[in-house]
Design an enzyme around this catalytic site. Structure first.
Site, mmCIF file in Angstrom:
data_model
loop_
_atom_site.group_PDB
_atom_site.id
_atom_site.type_symbol
_atom_site.label_atom_id
_atom_site.label_comp_id
_atom_site.label_asym_id
_atom_site.label_seq_id
_atom_site.Cartn_x
_atom_site.Cartn_y
_atom_site.Cartn_z
ATOM 1 N N TYR A 142 3.187 11.673 -7.117
ATOM 2 C CA TYR A 142 2.455 11.093 -8.123
ATOM 3 C C TYR A 142 2.012 12.005 -9.183
ATOM 4 O O TYR A 142 1.521 11.506 -10.347
ATOM 5 C CB TYR A 142 0.980 10.787 -7.367
ATOM 6 N N LYS A 193 9.903 12.975 5.696
ATOM 7 C CA LYS A 193 11.196 12.300 5.736
ATOM 8 C C LYS A 193 12.454 13.327 5.402
ATOM 9 O O LYS A 193 12.986 13.215 4.451
ATOM 10 C CB LYS A 193 11.270 11.155 4.818
ATOM 11 N N ASP A 226 8.407 6.934 8.489
ATOM 12 C CA ASP A 226 8.496 5.448 8.744
ATOM 13 C C ASP A 226 8.329 5.437 10.127
ATOM 14 O O ASP A 226 7.886 4.347 10.574
ATOM 15 C CB ASP A 226 10.024 5.276 8.359
ATOM 16 N N ASP A 250 -1.036 8.108 1.332
ATOM 17 C CA ASP A 250 -1.592 6.845 0.632
ATOM 18 C C ASP A 250 -1.341 5.645 1.427
ATOM 19 O O ASP A 250 -1.920 4.895 1.947
ATOM 20 C CB ASP A 250 -0.909 6.717 -0.844
ATOM 21 N N ASP A 254 -3.936 3.483 4.606
ATOM 22 C CA ASP A 254 -4.076 2.240 4.292
ATOM 23 C C ASP A 254 -3.779 1.494 5.827
ATOM 24 O O ASP A 254 -4.468 0.453 6.083
ATOM 25 C CB ASP A 254 -3.559 1.482 3.100
#
Length: 371
Positions: A142, A193, A226, A250, A254
């Site tokens: 970001y 990852k 993942d 992020d 959610d």
């Protein structure tokens, strides 16, 4: 009793509606001897753009830096879809996080027993859920440079976002997670990852070294992000504290929000470093739910995440643990009585609006406090 200065930034969409319930709660606490708070309000997001041409002004930033804590509503909406990129509503929140040095985002996901059936997952999967996602907030993709879109000619363009992390950034967010875990169930799961991203390789190395050096008593698990997302949906109660980078944090927070039944239920805290001289830290508290422009102005938004965010401010900025627990218990009790906003309604419950839910929680705080 010390007086604390709060900067309230309601923002856009349902932000002002849910912030109104926090203002009512603060007024009640001031009147009944449960706190001493001075508040002022400012503009952020689309509201700031409309009035000042920027997503957050230098003057508002100065007030945020001077405040003991910032209480933030929500920003964004289709009205501002075509404003210049640097002035988009979300840029106001990003600047607040960056300029205040708020690198640690704490997002608890708690499933109240009364709401277990509101989740899209089976009751046994979510009933009693209590996890915290610790998201690195000021680094990663970001904020990394270069961040641009390049015209390659012949009708082709290339978009570039850069994932960047330094050792110190990973260490400090890891330390927050390990210290938090020691106060909970003593388990940390680190999501990255490393199989395809060099930043993930470094993340894994730094977290592993930090654990061995400072927190060997805490159980540490490394999880590919993942696979972690899949496990959050399959059996979320296996986790206690999850620590991860800005992007994955992020996404995962959610996912965790919907385990609880609604985005309207989740508060969050964004924290900076502890000042060794004053013993305080810069902090911003906000609900996870966003501006929800589709229901803005209708008086139906769920204020619980906003009220919970204020409770987190009491806990993390002011050490008012008793008052924080009063609010959190009042929320649980109000839900046990069957009151619901539309996003968490179920058969046999009473649907109320934003103000009615806020008033019910405050009334329960008063009952618990004997006022």
């Amino acid at each position: 009793m010390a007086t604390h200065k709060l900067l309230l930034l309601p923002g856009d969409g349902i932000g002002p509606e849910v912030m109104a319930e926090v203002k009512r709660l603060i007024a009640w606490m001031n009147q009944n001897g449960l706190g001493s708070f001075e508040t002022e309000e400012g503009l952020v997001g689309g509201a700031a753009y409309d009035a000042e041409g920027v997503a957050v002004s230098d003057a508002t930033m100065a007030r945020a830096l001077a405040a003991d804590a910032v209480i933030f509503g929500a920003v964004g909406g289709p009205k501002w879809a075509n404003v210049p990129y640097e002035a988009r509503p979300e840029a106001g929140l990003l600047r607040l996080r960056k300029d205040l040095g708020l690198y640690a985002n704490l997002r608890p996901a708690i499933c109240y027993p009364a709401l277990a059936d509101a989740s899209s997952l089976k009751r046994e999967v979510v009933d009693g859920l209590d996890i915290v996602i610790v998201r690195e907030l000021t680094g990663g993709v970001y904020f990394g440079e270069p961040k641009t879109i390049v015209d390659l000619g012949n009708g082709q363009k290339r978009a570039i976002d850069t994932q960047v992390y330094d050792t110190y950034e990973i260490e400090r967010i890891g330390r927050v997670a390990f210290e938090l875990a020691r106060k909970r169930r003593n388990k940390v799961a680190s999501f990255e990852k490393r199989n395809v991203m060099k930043s993930g390789v470094l993340w894994n190395e730094v977290i592993t070294a930090l654990h061995a050096r400072e927190f060997p008593d805490v159980v540490l698990e490394h999880v590919l992000a993942d696979a972690g997302g899949m496990q959050l949906v399959r059996w979320p109660k296996q986790f206690d504290v999850i620590v991860t980078d800005n992007l994955f944090g992020d996404v995962m927070s959610d996912i965790a929000a919907m385990l609880t039944g609604s985005l309207g239920m989740l508060p969050s805290a964004s924290l900076g470093d502890l000042d060794a001289t004053t013993g305080t830290r810069k902090a911003l508290y906000e609900p996870v739910h966003g501006s929800a422009p589709d229901i803005a102005g209708q008086g139906v938004a769920n204020p619980i995440a906003m009220l919970g965010s204020f409770a987190m401010a009491l806990r993390y900025s002011f050490g008012r643990l008793k008052e924080a627990e009063l609010i959190e218990t009042a929320i649980a009790n109000t839900l046990d009585k069957g009151l619901r906003t539309a996003d968490i309604k179920s058969e046999g419950t009473t649907v109320v609006g934003t103000r009615q839910m806020g008033e019910a929680v405050i009334a329960e705080v008063a009952r618990l406090a004997g006022k």
